[in-house]
Design an enzyme around this catalytic site. Structure first.
Site, short mmCIF file in Angstrom:
data_model
loop_
_atom_site.label_atom_id
_atom_site.label_comp_id
_atom_site.label_asym_id
_atom_site.label_seq_id
_atom_site.Cartn_x
_atom_site.Cartn_y
_atom_site.Cartn_z
N HIS A 123 0.83 -1.20 0.00
CA HIS A 123 0.00 0.00 0.00
C HIS A 123 0.86 1.25 0.00
O HIS A 123 0.61 2.20 -0.76
CB HIS A 123 -0.93 0.00 1.21
CG HIS A 123 -2.13 -0.86 1.01
ND1 HIS A 123 -3.17 -0.93 1.92
CD2 HIS A 123 -2.47 -1.71 0.02
CE1 HIS A 123 -4.08 -1.78 1.48
NE2 HIS A 123 -3.68 -2.26 0.33
N HIS A 137 1.06 -2.04 9.02
CA HIS A 137 2.44 -2.48 8.83
C HIS A 137 3.38 -1.91 9.90
O HIS A 137 3.02 -1.00 10.65
CB HIS A 137 2.95 -2.11 7.43
CG HIS A 137 2.22 -2.79 6.33
ND1 HIS A 137 2.51 -4.08 5.92
CD2 HIS A 137 1.18 -2.36 5.54
CE1 HIS A 137 1.70 -4.41 4.93
NE2 HIS A 137 0.89 -3.39 4.69
#
Length: 377
Positions: free
Chosen positions: A193, A287
């Site tokens: 992303h 993340h």
């Protein structure tokens, strides 16, 4: 007596006007246009508002890209590092099923292509004077190369996560089997992303650059048509080297496609803003820090290699955005840098002509007319 005097004065005035000197080759139909420049048509309120919106979009999307890259890397490190040790409060954007993540980020590259491809085709079609072969050879490969790198890096990220990970249940050795069994795969998940959001933003910035100075083409067309009508020569008009058919082709394409190009540019600016907002959400909630920093580094290096080193060198195709059969954007002479030639100057348009950057401007255009200094002066 008075009537006779008035009659004699009229005859004298008529005779004097008939005796005025007329040079050889005098053409009364061309007298009014010789030595004058055609003026632009009156601007409507709608056009003014549209230009103000485009001006604002330029300020947003053409924010100093070097500073933006530094902000990307710095915020990826700092904001993500804080989030690893002190999680941020959860919001709607922390949910993976939020509408922006589901319908935009997961389809991020598709959205980028939907806007950038038609914008590239329309602007390049005008700059290449309708030459499709030149468009396909010199401009379209940029998008194909960007798509290749997007596909390549996302596959590499998935491969790294698969090879250097394990399931939270020992009975499953592969990622696919682990996920199908409803378990969790622990791996080094480089953020796809973060990569796609940063890379898409940088690609949109680079591909949007033809809009800088785009309105000048209209003035160049008007002046060049006037020059050819009055048989005047101009050493500064970028359209002077086009033949009559090419000039009319550029005029027709410009008038036809410019409204669509403006809408696409405004949409590209809105999409680039959305990518920045979603990147902040990725920093906050998804993340680990190292996974996001690495993905950002890969995105920035890929952008730099293509748009800053490869394309400006002009040693191999494709060319930079904004190049074509005529150059309507002012250039800036830069110091010699390896793998880099003279590039388009998007910030200090007056520097190449020796004009002062302190000239009063409104919406990026000089208020007072300026004299253009040619290379022969």
């Amino acid at each position: 007596m008075r009537r006779n005097d008035m009659t004699s004065k009229r005859k004298t005035a008529t005779n004097s006007s008939n005796m005025n000197f007329r040079p050889a080759g005098y053409d009364p139909q061309r007298q009014d246009t010789k030595g004058t420049r055609p003026t632009a048509n009156p601007t409507t309120v709608r056009e003014v508002l549209l230009q103000m919106l485009i001006f604002l979009c330029k300020k947003v999307i053409f924010f100093d890209v070097n500073l933006k890259v530094a902000l990307y890397l710095g915020s990826l490190f700092l904001v993500s590092l804080i989030g690893d040790f002190a999680p941020y409060p959860k919001t709607y954007f922390a949910r993976s099923d939020n509408i922006f993540n589901v319908y935009f980020v997961k389809w991020g590259w598709a959205w980028t292509l939907v806007l950038s491809v038609p914008y590239l085709v329309l602007t390049s079609c005008i700059l290449c004077v309708g030459n499709r072969e030149k468009l396909i050879r010199e401009h379209l490969p940029r998008i194909l190369i960007a798509t290749f790198f997007w596909f390549f890096w996302t596959k590499v990220f998935n491969l790294v996560e698969t090879m250097y990970g394990r399931c939270n249940v020992k009975n499953f050795d592969s990622k696919i089997a682990c996920l199908k069994g409803g378990h969790f795969w622990n791996g080094f998940d480089i953020s796809g992303h973060a990569f796609i959001l940063i890379y898409s933003s940088l690609v949109l910035i680079e591909e949007a650059k033809p809009i800088i100075g785009w309105e000048n083409i209209k003035e160049h067309l008007r002046n060049e048509e006037h020059n050819r009508l009055t048989r005047e020569e101009s050493s500064v008009n970028p359209l002077r080297n086009l033949d009559d058919d090419e000039l009319q082709n550029v005029k027709s394409l410009y008038e036809k496609y410019t409204p669509v190009i403006r809408v696409l540019f405004i949409s590209m600016t809105a999409l680039q803003l959305l990518w920045d907002v979603m990147l902040v959400c990725t920093m906050l909630y998804y993340h680990k820090m190292i996974e996001k920093v690495l993905s950002g580094i890969f995105a920035i290096l890929t952008w730099f290699f293509t748009y800053r080193a490869w394309y400006p060198a002009n040693s191999l195709l494709p060319n930079c955005a904004g190049h074509g059969k005529f150059i309507y954007q002012k250039t800036k002479i830069q110091p010699a840098v390896p793998f880099r030639k003279q590039s388009l100057n998007y910030n200090n348009a007056g520097s190449s002509t020796g004009q002062s950057n302190n000239t009063p401007k409104f919406m990026g255009m000089p208020i007072y007319p300026q004299k253009t200094t040619t290379a022969t002066e």
